[in-house]
Design an enzyme around this catalytic site. Structure first.
Site, PDB file in Angstrom:
ATOM      1  N   GLY A 158     -17.217 -41.166 -39.511  1.00  0.00           N
ATOM      2  CA  GLY A 158     -17.913 -41.942 -40.527  1.00  0.00           C
ATOM      3  C   GLY A 158     -19.403 -41.644 -40.547  1.00  0.00           C
ATOM      4  O   GLY A 158     -20.005 -41.489 -41.620  1.00  0.00           O
ATOM      5  N   TYR A 159     -19.974 -41.552 -39.370  1.00  0.00           N
ATOM      6  CA  TYR A 159     -21.406 -41.248 -39.261  1.00  0.00           C
ATOM      7  C   TYR A 159     -21.707 -39.866 -39.814  1.00  0.00           C
ATOM      8  O   TYR A 159     -22.658 -39.674 -40.587  1.00  0.00           O
ATOM      9  CB  TYR A 159     -21.840 -41.344 -37.795  1.00  0.00           C
ATOM     10  CG  TYR A 159     -23.319 -41.143 -37.574  1.00  0.00           C
ATOM     11  CD1 TYR A 159     -24.214 -42.190 -37.738  1.00  0.00           C
ATOM     12  CD2 TYR A 159     -23.821 -39.901 -37.173  1.00  0.00           C
ATOM     13  CE1 TYR A 159     -25.571 -42.014 -37.525  1.00  0.00           C
ATOM     14  CE2 TYR A 159     -25.170 -39.719 -36.959  1.00  0.00           C
ATOM     15  CZ  TYR A 159     -26.046 -40.778 -37.133  1.00  0.00           C
ATOM     16  OH  TYR A 159     -27.396 -40.593 -36.923  1.00  0.00           O
ATOM     17  N   ALA A 160     -20.889 -38.876 -39.442  1.00  0.00           N
ATOM     18  CA  ALA A 160     -21.101 -37.514 -39.929  1.00  0.00           C
ATOM     19  C   ALA A 160     -20.980 -37.450 -41.449  1.00  0.00           C
ATOM     20  O   ALA A 160     -21.788 -36.796 -42.124  1.00  0.00           O
ATOM     21  CB  ALA A 160     -20.097 -36.559 -39.277  1.00  0.00           C
ATOM     22  N   SER A 162     -21.496 -39.908 -43.574  1.00  0.00           N
ATOM     23  CA  SER A 162     -22.620 -40.607 -44.195  1.00  0.00           C
ATOM     24  C   SER A 162     -23.886 -39.765 -44.152  1.00  0.00           C
ATOM     25  O   SER A 162     -24.644 -39.714 -45.134  1.00  0.00           O
ATOM     26  CB  SER A 162     -22.854 -41.951 -43.500  1.00  0.00           C
ATOM     27  OG  SER A 162     -23.367 -41.807 -42.195  1.00  0.00           O
ATOM     28  N   LYS A 163     -24.136 -39.092 -43.050  1.00  0.00           N
ATOM     29  CA  LYS A 163     -25.368 -38.318 -42.933  1.00  0.00           C
ATOM     30  C   LYS A 163     -25.293 -37.008 -43.727  1.00  0.00           C
ATOM     31  O   LYS A 163     -26.306 -36.524 -44.231  1.00  0.00           O
ATOM     32  CB  LYS A 163     -25.687 -38.051 -41.461  1.00  0.00           C
ATOM     33  CG  LYS A 163     -26.064 -39.303 -40.684  1.00  0.00           C
ATOM     34  CD  LYS A 163     -27.288 -39.997 -41.265  1.00  0.00           C
ATOM     35  CE  LYS A 163     -27.717 -41.200 -40.434  1.00  0.00           C
ATOM     36  NZ  LYS A 163     -28.943 -41.837 -40.951  1.00  0.00           N
TER      37      LYS A 163
END
Length: 254
Positions: A158-160, A162-163
């Site tokens: 999810g973080y990857a 989003s970024k």
């Protein structure tokens, strides 16, 4: 020449400014002459440490609380801050979260919260503050991107996602707004000694492998972001648009 880096008379909204990179950016802006609007999920409305430090630099500070995963709370904050501050010259989209779990175990609740905080809220805030900048013909928007704007990471899908999306959003907004006097850029931190990397730093094998790859041979600190942020917020970067500036000790060069 140094006058180009002055933020005197400017008002800057910095999200996620209670600690870490966001706090350092707020203090860097204050040292350059800007008044600060600060917001995070747990920031004290009055008397916070960052407020005291901004005031000690001779600048004003106004604090707000907002849970960026709550859409209603976000719009309430936007209405309140725009009423209190009719002109916001600089917006720093720094608030973010990271939730770790292997992809096969990365539940909807993890995915949704990370995307809401790291992407959805940042687009909405940029749109609502940015439209006023466009109308005035002047403004600066800075996102906090990541090494995972370029790489996939491990157990943080999810973080990857989003970024990676933030890198594209910077370009998309810049394509529309650069010709209207609004500079949109991002800073991509490398491995920085903050709360977000505590799990990595507490894993001896992983921490050692990370350090071995950093040419500067150290983890970054929040202080490393004051200069780059002031540059992107000032007239010194007036011809810089749609850029993701790496502040990573040389990591991506390896």
């Amino acid at each position: 020449m140094l006058d180009q880096f002055s933020l005197e008379g400017k008002v800057a909204l910095v999200t996620g400014c209670k600690r870490g990179i966001g706090k350092a950016i707020a203090l860097g802006f204050a040292a350059a002459g800007a008044d600060i609007i600060g917001v995070s999920a747990s920031l004290e409305r009055q008397g916070s440490e960052v407020e005291q430090e901004v005031n000690a630099l001779g600048q004003k500070f106004k604090g707000y609380q907002c849970d960026f995963s709550d859409r209603k709370a976000l719009y309430k904050f936007i209405d309140e801050v725009k009423s209190d501050f009719p002109q916001i010259d600089i917006l720093v989209n720094n608030a973010g979260t990271i939730l770790r779990a292997p992809a096969a175990e990365h539940g909807d609740e993890l995915w949704d919260k990370v995307i809401d905080v790291n992407l959805n809220s940042q687009f909405i805030l940029s749109r609502e503050i940015g439209k006023e900048m466009v109308a005035r013909g002047q403004g600066k928007i800075i996102f906090t991107a990541s090494l995972l704007t370029f790489q996939g990471g491990i157990t943080v899908p999810g973080y990857a996602a989003s970024k990676g999306a933030i890198g594209q959003l910077v370009k998309a907004l810049s394509n529309e707004w650069a010709g209207k006097g609004v500079n949109v850029n991002a800073i991509a931190p490398g491995y920085i000694d903050t709360d977000n990397t505590e799990a990595l730093r507490n894993d001896p094998a992983r921490a050692a492998s990370i350090l071995e790859r950093i040419p500067q041979n150290r983890w970054g600190t929040p202080e490393d972001f004051k200069g780059p942020a002031v540059f992107l917020a000032s007239e010194a970067s007036s011809y810089v648009n749609g850029t993701v500036l790496l502040v990573d000790g040389g990591w991506m060069g390896r």
